[in-house]
Enzyme design. Structure first.
Site, PDB file in Angstrom:
ATOM      1  N   ASN A 228       0.837  -1.203   0.000  1.00  0.00           N
ATOM      2  CA  ASN A 228       0.000   0.000   0.000  1.00  0.00           C
ATOM      3  C   ASN A 228       0.868   1.248   0.000  1.00  0.00           C
ATOM      4  OD1 ASN A 228      -0.437   1.933   2.525  1.00  0.00           O
ATOM      5  ND2 ASN A 228       0.210  -0.070   3.343  1.00  0.00           N
TER       6      ASN A 228
ATOM      7  N   PHE B 254      -1.788   8.131   4.371  1.00  0.00           N
ATOM      8  CA  PHE B 254      -2.561   8.697   5.491  1.00  0.00           C
ATOM      9  C   PHE B 254      -3.866   9.338   5.020  1.00  0.00           C
ATOM     10  CE2 PHE B 254       1.170   9.527   8.714  1.00  0.00           C
ATOM     11  CZ  PHE B 254       1.328   8.165   8.863  1.00  0.00           C
TER      12      PHE B 254
ATOM     13  N   SER C 283       5.490   4.980   8.742  1.00  0.00           N
ATOM     14  CA  SER C 283       4.881   4.732   7.440  1.00  0.00           C
ATOM     15  C   SER C 283       5.837   5.198   6.347  1.00  0.00           C
ATOM     16  CB  SER C 283       3.560   5.486   7.302  1.00  0.00           C
ATOM     17  OG  SER C 283       3.102   5.437   5.960  1.00  0.00           O
TER      18      SER C 283
ATOM     19  N   ASN D   7       4.929   6.051   3.382  1.00  0.00           N
ATOM     20  CA  ASN D   7       4.133   6.683   2.338  1.00  0.00           C
ATOM     21  C   ASN D   7       3.872   8.166   2.552  1.00  0.00           C
ATOM     22  OD1 ASN D   7       3.798   4.129   1.026  1.00  0.00           O
ATOM     23  ND2 ASN D   7       2.310   3.612   2.619  1.00  0.00           N
ATOM     24  N   THR D   8       4.415   8.755   3.613  1.00  0.00           N
ATOM     25  CA  THR D   8       4.405  10.195   3.818  1.00  0.00           C
ATOM     26  C   THR D   8       5.842  10.683   3.706  1.00  0.00           C
ATOM     27  OG1 THR D   8       2.445  10.177   5.244  1.00  0.00           O
ATOM     28  CG2 THR D   8       3.922  12.061   5.445  1.00  0.00           C
TER      29      THR D   8
ATOM     30  N   LYS E 158       5.308   3.166  17.045  1.00  0.00           N
ATOM     31  CA  LYS E 158       5.396   2.130  16.011  1.00  0.00           C
ATOM     32  C   LYS E 158       6.642   2.363  15.166  1.00  0.00           C
ATOM     33  CE  LYS E 158       2.411  -0.308  12.766  1.00  0.00           C
ATOM     34  NZ  LYS E 158       1.016  -0.386  12.263  1.00  0.00           N
TER      35      LYS E 158
ATOM     36  N   ASN F 256       6.118  -1.900  11.455  1.00  0.00           N
ATOM     37  CA  ASN F 256       5.285  -1.387  10.375  1.00  0.00           C
ATOM     38  C   ASN F 256       5.615  -2.131   9.078  1.00  0.00           C
ATOM     39  OD1 ASN F 256       3.546   0.348   8.876  1.00  0.00           O
ATOM     40  ND2 ASN F 256       4.074   2.054  10.210  1.00  0.00           N
TER      41      ASN F 256
END
Length: 360
Positions: free
Chosen positions: A116, A120, A179, A181-182, A221, A250
């Protein structure tokens, strides 16, 4: 199971994100049905062997739902009725944001995995606060992050804003700095930045504790891709800042050993390929933290043996996400049943006795 033989093949014909929204919408409708507490009596474990008290809160089961599946708290009662010991909603940011462009969620069936790059996407704290006013059947943690437009030097303001907005409806918080993805978010895992960020969050939690007379745990996390020295430094920074626990781990950027043609998609990988790596990291984290804070193990849990290995490695609790997509809603019950059997076979009276026995 009907899910694996009938429902899953139909869902897997759809785009992954469309299937996600369809399923979540159905669960949101189910959340309005009376009688969910009765359903939980069937799905939740009755055995005292799986019970624990952590941070002053009772957990009927060590098995929880990982963040990302119900970002906006749409189906909290329905997920509770599946028998989970706790739920993690989010990631939520102070302001709503749409996330990255679609497509951004991909199945890798050959690898029992997902990739993915959601970014967010969520409806913001105001919408989540309203939804969490409703009923719940188990503790609900809120995974918090920063908005994409917020620079890293101002990140603490966003995390603290989430705490302020949601303190009255949360049972705990998870600081998400891992994450992929940011843009730039994982830089916050560096020990110095991480300690400053978690300290700011803990200060805000203390202000809210004084205001509400409620003490909530704060977990952090971490990613599985940190260099071992950086991983150790981050763990120490989190503990020194006063955090209540760690979630390990994660999603990963690694693509080692994948077979699916989707393996080249950008984003974080979750699922079965992460199982061994995340268990090793749980064991490392348990040794590095010397049991000073509870750990939550997540990554590649598709059955009771996977969960049991993480518990023996040092996890007091475990979380599932991809396993639920591939194995279906009976997965919590299957893990509960299998865990009880394994604890009994190995001579443990409670799950607590098994935590970290392989990390000594």
């Amino acid at each position: 199971m009907p899910y694996r033989s009938l429902i899953k093949p139909l869902l897997f014909r759809l785009d992954a994100e469309d299937a996600h929204h369809l399923t979540l919408g159905a669960l949101a409708l189910a959340s309005q049905v009376p009688g969910l507490p009765l359903a939980r009596r069937i799905t939740a474990p009755a055995s005292p062997a799986l019970r624990q008290t952590l941070w002053g809160r009772d957990f009927a089961s060590p098995v929880g739902l990982a963040a990302g599946l119900d970002k906006n708290g749409q189906a909290v009662p329905a997920f509770g009725a599946l028998g989970f010991g706790f739920l993690e909603v989010g990631t939520v940011t102070p302001l709503p944001q749409s996330g990255n462009e679609r497509p951004r969620l991909f199945r890798l069936p050959e690898d029992s995995a997902l990739i993915n790059r959601m970014g967010f996407n969520n409806a913001g704290t105001q919408a989540l606060e309203a939804r969490l006013q409703g009923p719940r059947l188990c503790p609900v943690w809120v995974n918090i992050g920063k908005n994409k437009v917020t620079p890293n030097e101002a990140a603490a303001q966003d995390y603290c804003a989430c705490v302020r907005a949601l303190y009255s409806v949360a049972d705990g918080f998870v600081v998400n700095v891992s994450s992929p993805n940011t843009p730039g978010l994982r830089a916050l895992q560096a020990a110095g930045e991480l300690q400053a960020l978690v300290t700011a969050v803990m200060d805000e939690v203390e202000r809210q504790r004084v205001r509400t007379a409620r003490r909530l745990p704060v977990l952090v996390k971490l990613a599985p891709d940190l260099h071992p020295d950086d991983f150790a430094a981050s763990i120490e920074a989190v503990i020194q800042a006063g955090a209540s626990g760690l979630i390990v781990s994660n999603t990963t950027l690694s693509r080692e050993g994948l077979r699916s043609k989707r393996r080249t998609e950008a984003g974080g990988l979750s699922g079965l390929p992460l199982r061994q790596r995340s268990t090793e990291l749980v064991r490392d984290a348990y040794r590095l933290s010397r049991g000073r804070v509870p750990l939550v193990g997540v990554g590649g849990i598709f059955g009771p043996q996977d969960a049991y290995e993480k518990i023996r490695a040092g996890a007091s609790l475990v979380e599932v996400y991809s396993g639920l997509i591939y194995r279906g809603p009976a997965l919590p019950w299957e893990i509960h049943t299998g865990l009880e059997q394994r604890l009994r076979q190995d001579g443990f009276r409670t799950v607590r006795e098994a935590v970290g026995v392989d990390a000594q």
